[in-house]
Design a protein around this motif. Structure first.
Motif, PDB file in Angstrom:
ATOM      1  N   UNK A 166       7.042   2.425  -1.707  1.00  0.00           N
ATOM      2  CA  UNK A 166       7.527   3.324  -0.655  1.00  0.00           C
ATOM      3  C   UNK A 166       8.133   4.592  -1.235  1.00  0.00           C
ATOM      4  N   UNK A 167       8.899   4.438  -2.319  1.00  0.00           N
ATOM      5  CA  UNK A 167       9.640   5.575  -2.874  1.00  0.00           C
ATOM      6  C   UNK A 167       8.783   6.505  -3.719  1.00  0.00           C
ATOM      7  N   UNK A 168       7.726   5.975  -4.345  1.00  0.00           N
ATOM      8  CA  UNK A 168       6.941   6.777  -5.283  1.00  0.00           C
ATOM      9  C   UNK A 168       6.412   8.083  -4.666  1.00  0.00           C
ATOM     10  N   UNK A 169       5.725   8.027  -3.508  1.00  0.00           N
ATOM     11  CA  UNK A 169       5.241   9.292  -2.941  1.00  0.00           C
ATOM     12  C   UNK A 169       6.371  10.227  -2.518  1.00  0.00           C
TER      13      UNK A 169
ATOM     14  N   UNK B 110       0.843  -1.198   0.000  1.00  0.00           N
ATOM     15  CA  UNK B 110       0.000   0.000   0.000  1.00  0.00           C
ATOM     16  C   UNK B 110       0.883   1.256   0.000  1.00  0.00           C
ATOM     17  N   UNK B 111       0.501   2.233  -0.803  1.00  0.00           N
ATOM     18  CA  UNK B 111       1.244   3.484  -0.875  1.00  0.00           C
ATOM     19  C   UNK B 111       0.854   4.384   0.300  1.00  0.00           C
TER      20      UNK B 111
ATOM     21  N   UNK C 202       3.691  10.325   2.710  1.00  0.00           N
ATOM     22  CA  UNK C 202       5.107  10.467   2.358  1.00  0.00           C
ATOM     23  C   UNK C 202       5.336  11.495   1.262  1.00  0.00           C
ATOM     24  N   UNK C 203       4.271  11.925   0.584  1.00  0.00           N
ATOM     25  CA  UNK C 203       4.431  13.026  -0.371  1.00  0.00           C
ATOM     26  C   UNK C 203       4.905  14.273   0.368  1.00  0.00           C
TER      27      UNK C 203
ATOM     28  N   UNK D 146       8.879  -4.109  -6.151  1.00  0.00           N
ATOM     29  CA  UNK D 146       7.520  -3.567  -6.086  1.00  0.00           C
ATOM     30  C   UNK D 146       7.277  -2.860  -4.759  1.00  0.00           C
ATOM     31  N   UNK D 147       7.695  -3.489  -3.669  1.00  0.00           N
ATOM     32  CA  UNK D 147       7.537  -2.884  -2.341  1.00  0.00           C
ATOM     33  C   UNK D 147       8.366  -1.614  -2.238  1.00  0.00           C
TER      34      UNK D 147
END
Length: 280
Positions: free
Chosen positions: A55-58, A1-2, A6-7, A50-51
């Motif tokens: 985590x890193x995307x936001x 889950x995102x 974290x953005x 994928x995990x």
């Protein structure tokens, strides 16, 4: 889950990367996500990618928003209010020290080699603060292969340092003579000048490579030489003050504004550190 919160954390990390001398690694430490951040970067090319991406995307979105929206503001503050702006970040950096002392349990774990390493790191940052690269005036910038190679290797070195609390990628870019070129290129991209895009691509590729290399080295050091790594980080945090130091104010009003800015920066950092129970 995102974790979309974290953005905001990425936004704060992105602000740090715009300021020479302030590390996004320091902000990640204050936000309590340093260990996860390093781990996710190192796993991006493994079966757990994928995990790591979730985590890193936001964080990347937040950093991108900060860089695209605040570059002009940072340029303005550094140009017109340089001394109080730098002292705010000096306060922010010094506010990390109490947390680092707590995390490292220095009274029990630190021996003579640890204190020597702290002093060496401080001396290194002091020396770096005295160095400045010869930057090309951005307005006369011409995209050439040598320039793209310079920006690629600048990106590698900058990203390898941005993961360490205490020394920022922006400072390394400044030392290498690439900082103003990157800031100028970002502003030109915002103005839809695509001729400058190869410069940002070269820097971006270097940053990706540097992050992949550095994350694995830092994880290894934290696992196998934990307290020596803590000592190094502590020295880098303290030593980065010399790299940021802008001089002293000249007027009474400037003194007041600067002291308030430094106190505010220290208070924010210290407060965040007291709420962070993470051990890196």
């Amino acid at each position: 889950m995102i974790r979309w919160i974290n953005i905001f954390k990425g936004f704060l990390m992105g602000i740090c990367e715009l300021i020479p001398g302030v590390s996004s690694g320091t902000m990640a430490l204050l936000l309590g996500i340093y260990d996860e951040f390093i781990g996710a970067v190192s796993k991006i090319v493994t079966k757990s990618y994928k995990k790591a991406i979730l985590f890193l995307l936001p964080l990347l979105i937040g950093m991108g928003i900060a860089i695209l929206t605040l570059t002009s503001l940072i340029e303005y503050l550094l140009e017109h209010h340089m001394i109080p702006t730098h002292w705010f970040f000096i306060g922010l950096v010094l506010g990390v020290v109490p947390m680092m002392l707590r995390i490292s349990n220095y009274r029990v774990e630190f021996k003579a080699p640890h204190y020597i390493l702290v002093l060496v790191a401080v001396a290194l940052l002091f020396s770096i603060g005295m160095i400045r690269g010869n930057e090309v005036p951005p307005e006369t910038l011409v995209v050439t292969v040598p320039l793209l190679l310079q920006m690629f290797f600048s990106g590698i070195l900058a990203s390898m340092t941005m993961l360490l609390p205490g020394i920022s990628g922006s400072l390394v870019l400044l030392i290498l003579g690439s900082y103003s070129i990157v800031i100028y290129s970002i502003n030109q991209l915002k103005a839809f000048n695509l001729e400058i895009l190869p410069v940002l691509i070269a820097v971006g590729l270097g940053i990706v490579l540097g992050l992949l290399l550095a994350s694995r080295v830092i994880q290894y050091m934290l696992r196998n030489h934990t307290y020596l790594t803590y000592a190094l980080i502590l020295g880098l945090v303290v030593g980065s003050v010399f790299a940021i130091y802008p001089g002293l104010p000249e007027t009474s009003l400037s003194w007041l504004v600067t002291m308030v800015a430094a106190f505010l920066g220290f208070t924010i950092s210290w407060f965040m550190g007291t709420r962070n129970k993470e051990t890196i």
